[in-house]
Scaffold this motif. Sequence first.
Motif, short mmCIF file in Angstrom:
data_model
loop_
_atom_site.label_atom_id
_atom_site.label_comp_id
_atom_site.label_asym_id
_atom_site.label_seq_id
_atom_site.Cartn_x
_atom_site.Cartn_y
_atom_site.Cartn_z
N PHE A 82 -39.77 -47.16 34.78
CA PHE A 82 -40.50 -48.15 35.59
C PHE A 82 -41.05 -49.25 34.69
O PHE A 82 -41.24 -49.07 33.47
N VAL A 83 -41.27 -50.39 35.30
CA VAL A 83 -41.85 -51.56 34.63
C VAL A 83 -43.30 -51.69 35.08
O VAL A 83 -43.60 -51.56 36.28
N ARG A 84 -44.16 -51.96 34.13
CA ARG A 84 -45.59 -52.12 34.43
C ARG A 84 -45.98 -53.58 34.25
O ARG A 84 -45.71 -54.19 33.22
N PHE A 85 -46.62 -54.12 35.28
CA PHE A 85 -47.19 -55.47 35.23
C PHE A 85 -48.71 -55.32 35.10
O PHE A 85 -49.35 -54.68 35.95
N TYR A 86 -49.28 -55.92 34.08
CA TYR A 86 -50.71 -55.70 33.80
C TYR A 86 -51.37 -57.01 33.42
O TYR A 86 -50.87 -57.76 32.58
N ASP A 87 -52.52 -57.27 34.09
CA ASP A 87 -53.34 -58.43 33.77
C ASP A 87 -54.54 -57.95 32.97
O ASP A 87 -55.42 -57.26 33.51
N GLU A 88 -54.60 -58.30 31.68
CA GLU A 88 -55.66 -57.80 30.82
C GLU A 88 -57.03 -58.36 31.18
O GLU A 88 -58.05 -57.75 30.88
N VAL A 89 -57.07 -59.51 31.82
CA VAL A 89 -58.35 -60.15 32.15
C VAL A 89 -58.98 -59.50 33.38
O VAL A 89 -60.15 -59.12 33.37
N THR A 90 -58.20 -59.38 34.44
CA THR A 90 -58.74 -58.82 35.69
C THR A 90 -58.59 -57.31 35.78
O THR A 90 -59.25 -56.68 36.61
N GLY A 91 -57.74 -56.72 34.96
CA GLY A 91 -57.49 -55.29 35.04
C GLY A 91 -56.55 -54.89 36.15
O GLY A 91 -56.31 -53.69 36.36
N GLY A 123 -53.13 -65.19 37.94
CA GLY A 123 -54.26 -66.02 37.57
C GLY A 123 -53.85 -67.02 36.51
O GLY A 123 -52.68 -67.36 36.37
N LYS A 124 -54.84 -67.48 35.73
CA LYS A 124 -54.53 -68.44 34.67
C LYS A 124 -53.92 -67.77 33.46
O LYS A 124 -53.25 -68.42 32.65
N ASP A 125 -54.14 -66.47 33.30
CA ASP A 125 -53.64 -65.75 32.14
C ASP A 125 -52.32 -65.07 32.47
O ASP A 125 -52.05 -64.73 33.63
N PRO A 126 -51.48 -64.84 31.46
CA PRO A 126 -50.17 -64.23 31.73
C PRO A 126 -50.30 -62.74 32.06
O PRO A 126 -51.30 -62.08 31.77
N ILE A 127 -49.25 -62.23 32.68
CA ILE A 127 -49.15 -60.81 33.01
C ILE A 127 -48.29 -60.13 31.94
O ILE A 127 -47.21 -60.62 31.60
N LYS A 128 -48.80 -59.02 31.39
CA LYS A 128 -48.07 -58.27 30.39
C LYS A 128 -47.02 -57.39 31.08
O LYS A 128 -47.35 -56.63 31.99
N VAL A 129 -45.76 -57.51 30.63
CA VAL A 129 -44.67 -56.74 31.21
C VAL A 129 -44.23 -55.69 30.18
O VAL A 129 -43.86 -56.05 29.04
N SER A 130 -44.28 -54.41 30.58
CA SER A 130 -43.91 -53.31 29.69
C SER A 130 -42.93 -52.39 30.41
O SER A 130 -42.92 -52.30 31.65
#
Length: 279
Positions: A82-91, A123-130
């Motif tokens: 699976f691929v995880r989409f994660y926003d470090e700012v908003t959680g 949001g304004k920050d990128p989403i981390k894709v893992s």
Amino acid sequence: MVGPLSWLLASLAVLAVQASVLTLQSPRLTVSSSDAAQLRSEPLSLAHKVTPPVELRATDTLKLTFQIVDEDGKGVQPHQTFVRFYDEVTGEEGIQPVKVTAGGKAKLELNMARPPSSLPPSGKDPIKVSLYLGSFKHDPAQYELFDLFVPPSQPPAQHADEVFFHPRPEIFHTFRPEQKVPPKFVSAVFTLLLAAPWVVLLGLLAHIGPQVPYLFSSGIFPFIATLGAFEGLLVWYWVDLHLGQVLLYGAILSIPTAIAGKRALAAVGERRLGKSSPK
């Protein structure tokens, strides 16, 4: 019988298999527009993230292709991919499963015209894709792929019944004003009008004089009593009753009044005939 040396070798072999690591072969990302024109296409490096970050428009499509292989280069189908989409700012995070064939080939397609529900709000920050790989026979693996910018999230469509779950305006009750009482002079005048028939009756009783006891006879008095009951009903209506109740009670009272009136007329007729007959 298996000797201690054979058991040890078998255990080491099992540990060696469990310690093997899964890797990605030929990972590639492709970004295309709505008219199928390629905007970006490049291989992915497992050593470092893709630069610059991947940016998608509202009509773009992202395709991620790769093959999962073991240390011998043989295609493997993990138990979980699976691929995880994660926003470090908003959680905020989202998980998107990836289908893998028996030969280890996998493809993930992200169409921004119909984004999956697993994609977190942008949001304004990128989403981390893992990428995460899980297997019973191999060590789990995690690969940081790239940073992703997606179009701003649109507010969800308002449900037709949503307005009923918001605070409503406070309800204020408007009570009917108090009933206005007529002036005392007007009340007194109408009271005298209601009592006028009884004043006339008393005057007539005083005029007939000696014949008053005859009014209390068994033939005449019930009729006078029912007339008095009607007067009492009107007074009761003035004080407490409603019009419907007055009509109901008046209809019931009219039956004995009619019977008593008929009997009173018969008594008066008999008396007159008695007086006019020759002695």
